[in-house]
Design a protein around this motif. Sequence first.
Motif, PDB file in Angstrom:
ATOM      1  N   TRP A  33       0.820  -1.211   0.000  1.00  0.00           N
ATOM      2  CA  TRP A  33       0.000   0.000   0.000  1.00  0.00           C
ATOM      3  C   TRP A  33       0.857   1.266   0.000  1.00  0.00           C
ATOM      4  CZ3 TRP A  33      -5.164   1.217  -0.315  1.00  0.00           C
ATOM      5  CH2 TRP A  33      -6.062   0.147  -0.340  1.00  0.00           C
ATOM      6  N   GLU A  34       2.121   1.125   0.358  1.00  0.00           N
ATOM      7  CA  GLU A  34       2.984   2.304   0.376  1.00  0.00           C
ATOM      8  C   GLU A  34       3.576   2.620  -0.991  1.00  0.00           C
ATOM      9  OE1 GLU A  34       5.583  -1.253   1.272  1.00  0.00           O
ATOM     10  OE2 GLU A  34       3.544  -0.574   1.734  1.00  0.00           O
ATOM     11  N   ASP A  35       3.392   1.724  -1.966  1.00  0.00           N
ATOM     12  CA  ASP A  35       3.972   1.914  -3.297  1.00  0.00           C
ATOM     13  C   ASP A  35       2.944   2.476  -4.285  1.00  0.00           C
ATOM     14  OD1 ASP A  35       6.342   0.933  -2.388  1.00  0.00           O
ATOM     15  OD2 ASP A  35       6.139  -1.059  -3.313  1.00  0.00           O
ATOM     16  N   ILE A  36       3.327   3.560  -4.940  1.00  0.00           N
ATOM     17  CA  ILE A  36       2.429   4.204  -5.899  1.00  0.00           C
ATOM     18  C   ILE A  36       2.014   3.235  -6.998  1.00  0.00           C
ATOM     19  CG2 ILE A  36       2.277   6.012  -7.671  1.00  0.00           C
ATOM     20  CD1 ILE A  36       4.122   7.722  -5.910  1.00  0.00           C
ATOM     21  N   SER A  37       2.956   2.473  -7.518  1.00  0.00           N
ATOM     22  CA  SER A  37       2.651   1.589  -8.647  1.00  0.00           C
ATOM     23  C   SER A  37       1.653   0.498  -8.276  1.00  0.00           C
ATOM     24  CB  SER A  37       3.941   0.956  -9.185  1.00  0.00           C
ATOM     25  OG  SER A  37       4.586   0.205  -8.167  1.00  0.00           O
ATOM     26  N   ASP A  38       1.642   0.078  -7.002  1.00  0.00           N
ATOM     27  CA  ASP A  38       0.693  -0.950  -6.565  1.00  0.00           C
ATOM     28  C   ASP A  38      -0.704  -0.375  -6.339  1.00  0.00           C
ATOM     29  OD1 ASP A  38       2.713  -2.797  -6.642  1.00  0.00           O
ATOM     30  OD2 ASP A  38       2.337  -3.583  -4.627  1.00  0.00           O
ATOM     31  N   ARG A  95      -4.185  11.053  -2.238  1.00  0.00           N
ATOM     32  CA  ARG A  95      -3.611  10.482  -1.023  1.00  0.00           C
ATOM     33  C   ARG A  95      -4.565  10.624   0.167  1.00  0.00           C
ATOM     34  NH1 ARG A  95       1.707  13.025   1.774  1.00  0.00           N
ATOM     35  NH2 ARG A  95       0.177  14.678   2.189  1.00  0.00           N
ATOM     36  N   THR A  96      -5.246  11.760   0.230  1.00  0.00           N
ATOM     37  CA  THR A  96      -6.201  11.963   1.323  1.00  0.00           C
ATOM     38  C   THR A  96      -7.333  10.952   1.259  1.00  0.00           C
ATOM     39  OG1 THR A  96      -5.680  14.330   1.413  1.00  0.00           O
ATOM     40  CG2 THR A  96      -7.779  13.632   2.372  1.00  0.00           C
ATOM     41  N   ILE A  97      -7.838  10.682   0.067  1.00  0.00           N
ATOM     42  CA  ILE A  97      -8.888   9.680  -0.098  1.00  0.00           C
ATOM     43  C   ILE A  97      -8.370   8.303   0.337  1.00  0.00           C
ATOM     44  CG2 ILE A  97     -10.315   8.455  -1.785  1.00  0.00           C
ATOM     45  CD1 ILE A  97     -11.357  11.247  -1.183  1.00  0.00           C
ATOM     46  N   ILE A  98      -7.132   7.998  -0.018  1.00  0.00           N
ATOM     47  CA  ILE A  98      -6.535   6.715   0.380  1.00  0.00           C
ATOM     48  C   ILE A  98      -6.403   6.645   1.898  1.00  0.00           C
ATOM     49  CG2 ILE A  98      -4.439   5.297   0.254  1.00  0.00           C
ATOM     50  CD1 ILE A  98      -4.070   6.481  -2.619  1.00  0.00           C
ATOM     51  N   TRP A  99      -5.978   7.740   2.528  1.00  0.00           N
ATOM     52  CA  TRP A  99      -5.905   7.775   4.000  1.00  0.00           C
ATOM     53  C   TRP A  99      -7.276   7.469   4.602  1.00  0.00           C
ATOM     54  CZ3 TRP A  99      -2.908  13.010   5.032  1.00  0.00           C
ATOM     55  CH2 TRP A  99      -1.549  12.811   4.748  1.00  0.00           C
ATOM     56  N   ILE A 100      -8.304   8.129   4.093  1.00  0.00           N
ATOM     57  CA  ILE A 100      -9.650   7.914   4.633  1.00  0.00           C
ATOM     58  C   ILE A 100     -10.052   6.452   4.474  1.00  0.00           C
ATOM     59  CG2 ILE A 100     -12.104   8.488   4.363  1.00  0.00           C
ATOM     60  CD1 ILE A 100     -11.162  11.295   3.413  1.00  0.00           C
ATOM     61  N   TYR A 101      -9.805   5.901   3.284  1.00  0.00           N
ATOM     62  CA  TYR A 101     -10.154   4.505   3.039  1.00  0.00           C
ATOM     63  C   TYR A 101      -9.429   3.584   4.013  1.00  0.00           C
ATOM     64  CZ  TYR A 101     -10.967   0.085   0.660  1.00  0.00           C
ATOM     65  OH  TYR A 101     -11.348  -1.200   0.383  1.00  0.00           O
ATOM     66  N   ARG A 102      -8.129   3.800   4.189  1.00  0.00           N
ATOM     67  CA  ARG A 102      -7.344   2.942   5.068  1.00  0.00           C
ATOM     68  C   ARG A 102      -7.804   3.064   6.523  1.00  0.00           C
ATOM     69  NH1 ARG A 102      -4.852  -1.284   3.852  1.00  0.00           N
ATOM     70  NH2 ARG A 102      -3.169  -0.926   5.338  1.00  0.00           N
ATOM     71  N   TYR A 140       3.597   8.637  -0.230  1.00  0.00           N
ATOM     72  CA  TYR A 140       3.699   8.662  -1.700  1.00  0.00           C
ATOM     73  C   TYR A 140       4.589   9.802  -2.193  1.00  0.00           C
ATOM     74  CZ  TYR A 140      -0.173   5.470  -1.000  1.00  0.00           C
ATOM     75  OH  TYR A 140      -0.946   4.421  -0.561  1.00  0.00           O
ATOM     76  N   ASN A 141       5.734   9.934  -1.514  1.00  0.00           N
ATOM     77  CA  ASN A 141       6.763  10.917  -1.892  1.00  0.00           C
ATOM     78  C   ASN A 141       6.312  12.365  -1.716  1.00  0.00           C
ATOM     79  OD1 ASN A 141       8.461   8.769  -2.703  1.00  0.00           O
ATOM     80  ND2 ASN A 141       7.519   8.753  -4.740  1.00  0.00           N
ATOM     81  N   LEU A 142       5.295  12.576  -0.892  1.00  0.00           N
ATOM     82  CA  LEU A 142       4.798  13.920  -0.605  1.00  0.00           C
ATOM     83  C   LEU A 142       5.000  14.215   0.877  1.00  0.00           C
ATOM     84  CD1 LEU A 142       1.435  13.568  -2.551  1.00  0.00           C
ATOM     85  CD2 LEU A 142       3.357  15.001  -3.262  1.00  0.00           C
ATOM     86  N   ALA A 143       5.326  15.457   1.200  1.00  0.00           N
ATOM     87  CA  ALA A 143       5.480  15.839   2.612  1.00  0.00           C
ATOM     88  C   ALA A 143       4.149  15.698   3.335  1.00  0.00           C
ATOM     89  CB  ALA A 143       5.999  17.266   2.705  1.00  0.00           C
ATOM     90  N   ASN A 144       4.220  15.392   4.637  1.00  0.00           N
ATOM     91  CA  ASN A 144       3.009  15.188   5.438  1.00  0.00           C
ATOM     92  C   ASN A 144       2.641  16.394   6.289  1.00  0.00           C
ATOM     93  OD1 ASN A 144       2.572  12.578   4.502  1.00  0.00           O
ATOM     94  ND2 ASN A 144       3.841  11.649   6.100  1.00  0.00           N
TER      95      ASN A 144
END
Length: 362
Positions: free
Chosen positions: A189-194, A269-276, A298-302
């Motif tokens: 889940w941490e990999d963009i390509s996956d 990424r925010t949508i993915i956070w919510i889903y997780r 995903y290579n973005l600052a938090n």
Amino acid sequence: MAKKQIKKTVVPGLFGQDHNNSSRDYTKEESWGKNQFNSSFPASLVAWMCYKEVNPVYLITDAENNLQHSYISGEELYKIDPLSKYAYYNFEAGFTGFEKFYTGTREKIDLVMIDSKDNTNLIGLEIKLTAIPDNTTRKQPEDKYSCEIVVRPPTINFLACSICNNFLGEDGRNKLRNLLGVIPQINHWEDISDVLPHYPKILQGVLNVSAYLHDSQTPLIIQPIWKTKGAKPILADDCLDIFVWSNLAVIQMCCHQEEEPKTINRFMRTIIWIYRMLFEYTISEQFDYKRIVRLHSYNLANDKAFSLSGTLSYPLLKCAELSHPRIPKGDIKHIILGGGQNMLSPERRFDAVLVSNPQLFE
């Protein structure tokens, strides 16, 4: 309806708040710092608008996840009359209604309204004081002005908690899992390509939950606007208003990305956070918010979840109240009381404008 009689304040303070009903003591200079003022002034602006019977604009979603504008009273927003003797303003505090859903250290929310009669936590709210126009809209016609909105990771944590609150118990968690849908096995889940190929289904799962809850959405963000004359540090005559975002409306801030993205941007990424967060709750009854944010960067600052420039926020906020806020600048002297403006530290734009315009308080 007869208006309540409000006592005149002769010591520094804010409308509707004093040392008896606020966690901040406005007779002390430290309560007027840049971080404190950006939440305490909006909290009193809500109270002032309630006193004047002016309802904030309420952004909500319908059963098809379309963003809509309605209105919400101060009492509906705070779950108590803002001017009630039992209304207690607790700033930068933990909200018990959310804390049971996530693990780890307590995350403080900007404002918790408490009924002091029985010490009940009523609602936790984030506050985002925003200026119009921002840099992206200051050269536009006045009716196209809008503001930048910055949303940070803790707000997404609170959003997920507010959703979990509708799916209690085993049956509730099973219902939430079904709404989220089946995502093909993602090993990393941490990999963009996956993750990227499965993003449409991840988004659809979150939107399924949002559509299901459209009758149960709750306020999450108070977004006051303050308006200047273009780029000049001069307050417009039609100066102040408030927008309130429901928890589900905040999701819609993230739903305007390109059709076939090449990578994962902050909105995705925010949508993915919510889903997780939601999915982890269905399995473990809680979610580890900080771990999810840390591992899914995903290579973005938090430092922030995402931000909307004025050009992006305008289509969402567009209405008469955005073009012409309803509270005039002359009302500021009724919200900041007892010479409180003299204790401001002009480190941010709104503070600086107030300090450099003493005639507002004459």
